[in-house]
Write a protein that holds these residues in place. Structure first.
Motif, short mmCIF file in Angstrom:
data_model
loop_
_atom_site.label_atom_id
_atom_site.label_comp_id
_atom_site.label_asym_id
_atom_site.label_seq_id
_atom_site.Cartn_x
_atom_site.Cartn_y
_atom_site.Cartn_z
N ARG A 86 49.10 43.39 39.10
CA ARG A 86 49.43 44.35 38.05
C ARG A 86 50.30 45.49 38.55
O ARG A 86 51.05 46.09 37.77
CB ARG A 86 48.18 44.89 37.38
CG ARG A 86 47.31 45.79 38.23
CD ARG A 86 46.05 46.16 37.47
NE ARG A 86 45.24 47.12 38.19
CZ ARG A 86 44.44 46.83 39.19
NH1 ARG A 86 44.35 45.58 39.60
NH2 ARG A 86 43.74 47.76 39.79
N LYS A 87 50.20 45.82 39.86
CA LYS A 87 51.01 46.93 40.36
C LYS A 87 52.40 46.48 40.79
O LYS A 87 53.28 47.29 41.03
CB LYS A 87 50.28 47.61 41.51
CG LYS A 87 49.11 48.43 40.98
CD LYS A 87 48.36 49.19 42.02
CE LYS A 87 47.15 49.86 41.38
NZ LYS A 87 45.92 49.65 42.14
N SER B 204 46.21 43.94 32.59
CA SER B 204 47.27 44.68 33.28
C SER B 204 46.85 46.11 33.61
O SER B 204 47.59 46.83 34.27
CB SER B 204 48.52 44.70 32.41
OG SER B 204 48.23 45.26 31.17
N LYS B 205 45.68 46.54 33.13
CA LYS B 205 45.28 47.92 33.36
C LYS B 205 43.98 48.06 34.14
O LYS B 205 43.58 49.17 34.47
CB LYS B 205 45.10 48.63 32.01
CG LYS B 205 46.39 48.80 31.27
CD LYS B 205 46.15 49.39 29.91
CE LYS B 205 47.39 49.28 29.07
NZ LYS B 205 47.09 49.04 27.67
N ASN B 206 43.30 46.93 34.39
CA ASN B 206 41.97 47.03 34.99
C ASN B 206 41.88 46.22 36.28
O ASN B 206 42.62 45.27 36.47
CB ASN B 206 40.91 46.54 34.00
CG ASN B 206 40.73 47.53 32.86
OD1 ASN B 206 40.23 48.63 33.07
ND2 ASN B 206 41.18 47.16 31.69
N LYS C 220 57.41 47.12 34.64
CA LYS C 220 56.98 47.27 33.26
C LYS C 220 57.95 46.61 32.28
O LYS C 220 57.53 46.05 31.26
CB LYS C 220 56.87 48.76 32.93
CG LYS C 220 55.74 49.04 31.97
CD LYS C 220 55.48 50.52 31.78
CE LYS C 220 54.57 50.67 30.59
NZ LYS C 220 55.05 51.63 29.62
N ARG D 13 57.40 42.75 31.89
CA ARG D 13 56.02 42.29 32.01
C ARG D 13 55.71 41.13 31.07
O ARG D 13 55.06 40.16 31.48
CB ARG D 13 55.04 43.44 31.80
CG ARG D 13 55.05 44.03 30.42
CD ARG D 13 54.14 45.24 30.34
NE ARG D 13 53.88 45.62 28.96
CZ ARG D 13 54.76 46.19 28.17
NH1 ARG D 13 55.98 46.45 28.60
NH2 ARG D 13 54.43 46.49 26.93
N SER E 121 45.98 40.53 36.88
CA SER E 121 45.29 41.73 37.35
C SER E 121 45.56 41.97 38.84
O SER E 121 45.74 43.12 39.27
CB SER E 121 43.81 41.56 37.08
OG SER E 121 43.11 42.58 37.69
N GLU F 36 48.00 42.02 28.08
CA GLU F 36 48.64 43.28 27.72
C GLU F 36 47.60 44.41 27.60
O GLU F 36 47.79 45.50 28.11
CB GLU F 36 49.39 43.08 26.39
CG GLU F 36 50.01 44.30 25.81
CD GLU F 36 51.31 44.67 26.48
OE1 GLU F 36 51.78 43.86 27.28
OE2 GLU F 36 51.80 45.77 26.21
#
Lengths: 195, 204
Positions: free
Chosen positions: B63-64, B123-125, B68, B71, B60, B119
């Motif tokens: 993550r940036k 990776s999104k929060n 992609k 990953r 996390s 996944e």
């Protein structure tokens, strides 16, 4: 020599079946076994990757890790090998056998997280198999997985039309069938003596 | 809306609604393999939770930065590093448990529960939510393993956490300790969980 190889093979396929004795590859075993065709595709794709992983893992262990004295990098190295092999196999199949790629395309990336493959790679190091034995072991383990998932898919296709109690529908009844299958494979345990 | 409820929600969903073992059916290999004793279930649960929390946090944070395209290999690499740490730690401090769990410790790397959480969630929060999610999922996984381990140990050897529970008159069901028993008991437990879930939903 030949006899030993046959023993390793039979042990890997029947007696120490990866799915029903060591609980490996349960995720695809439960997830992809709802129809016969995809189950067989998944089985053979896995067998293919396993047969290649076995000699590669053996070479890496003996020619790289042992030479450099880096045994603690074993996990990291093996998992990278498996992930890149899967990627490589996918590319080769896509390029040269497009029809085959269509048939099992979506299952290929999933193989990376099939724990049976990493287990197989670690076991052949642990049991100190020779290169030839490792190849037979990898191929046999893959066939054992194919056997289990194919039997399961056949049974599940039949059970679709049965009156299963509502609370057991889906994964519940699948696990119970797997239990009965495992019971049968326990019976095969006396076939040969293996460690 | 304040931040607390979101974190609490992320944490709590792993316990029942999205319990990894009983609801999502992921991470089944260690679940079935090590639960012939409640103690081993607990050890495996804690080892997996540690790996999950550590790698979710790291993923996390970065993550940036992680491209992609690569990953999945990056996640696996991060996970494998933590599993190596866990494995060496267990070998040094708890040799008995390390021996019991044996080959299933390195298999934490390919536990789909951990990779799946990276996944789907980490990776999104943001980091605090990823950590809460990992904590909840890890706890849910541990509880499931201990529950299954207790049932199998009770019926298979008449003990729970190695304390004798059933009297001398009880004849152990050896099958509960073998692979078929593992499949059967988990299958029946899934059925029970489904019934309980339906009753709970009927009430509300």
């Amino acid at each position: 020599m030949i006899k030993e190889l046959i023993l390793v093979f039979v042990a890997a396929v029947l007696v120490n079946n990866f799915v029903l004795k060591y609980f490996l590859g349960i995720c695809p075993f439960l997830g992809v076994s709802d129809n016969l065709h995809s189950a067989v595709s998944m089985g053979f794709a896995t067998t293919f990757v396993m047969s290649i992983t076995a000699p590669v893992a053996w070479c890496i262990k003996h020619f790289v890790l042992d030479k450099l004295g880096l045994p603690f990098l074993e996990y990291v190295c093996f998992i990278i090998v498996i992930a890149s092999l899967v990627q490589f196999v996918e590319m080769v199949i896509k390029k040269f056998y497009p029809a085959l790629h269509q048939a099992m395309g979506i299952y290929l990336p999933l193989i990376t997280t099939n724990c049976a493959i990493l287990f197989m790679a670690l076991q052949l190091v642990l049991r100190e198999y020779s290169l030839l034995r490792s190849i037979v072991f990898g191929f046999g383990s893959g066939l054992g997985f194919t056997l289990a998932i194919t039997i399961m898919a056949g049974i599940r296709e039949e059970i679709e039309f049965c009156d299963v109690p509502r609370c057991l529908k889906g994964p519940g009844i699948t696990l119970i069938i797997a239990g009965l299958l495992a019971l049968i494979f326990v019976g095969l345990g006396g076939l040969i003596k293996v460690n | 809306m304040t931040k607390t409820p979101v974190i609490l929600k992320d944490f709590a969903k792993g316990l029942w609604q999205e319990n990894p073992v009983f609801r999502l059916l992921i991470g089944m290999c260690p679940t079935l393999a090590v639960t012939s004793q409640a103690q081993n279930g607990l050890a495996m649960g804690l080892a997996t939770s540690f790996t999950l929390i550590a790698s979710s946090t790291i993923v996390s944070i970065f993550r940036k930065l992680i491209p992609k395209e690569v990953r999945i290999p990056s996640y696996i690499l991060i996970i494998a590093t933590f599993v190596t740490i866990v494995s060496l730690y267990l070998q040094a401090k708890f040799p008995d448990i390390s021996k019991d769990l044996g080959p299933y410790i390195p298999l934490i790397i390919v536990n789909c529960l951990i990779l799946g959480r990276q996944e789907v969630f980490a990776s999104k929060n943001p980091t605090h939510r990823a950590a809460a999610d990992a904590l909840g999922m890890g706890l849910g996984f541990t509880i499931s393993l201990v529950a299954l381990g207790m049932v199998r140990e009770l019926l298979g050897s008449g003990t729970i956490f190695s304390f004798k529970v059933l009297g001398d008159g009880f004849r152990p069901w050896i099958i509960m300790l073998t692979p078929p028993g593992a499949f059967l008991s988990l299958g029946l437990m899934l059925g029970m969980i489904n019934i309980i879930d339906r009753l709970l939903k009927g009430k509300s």
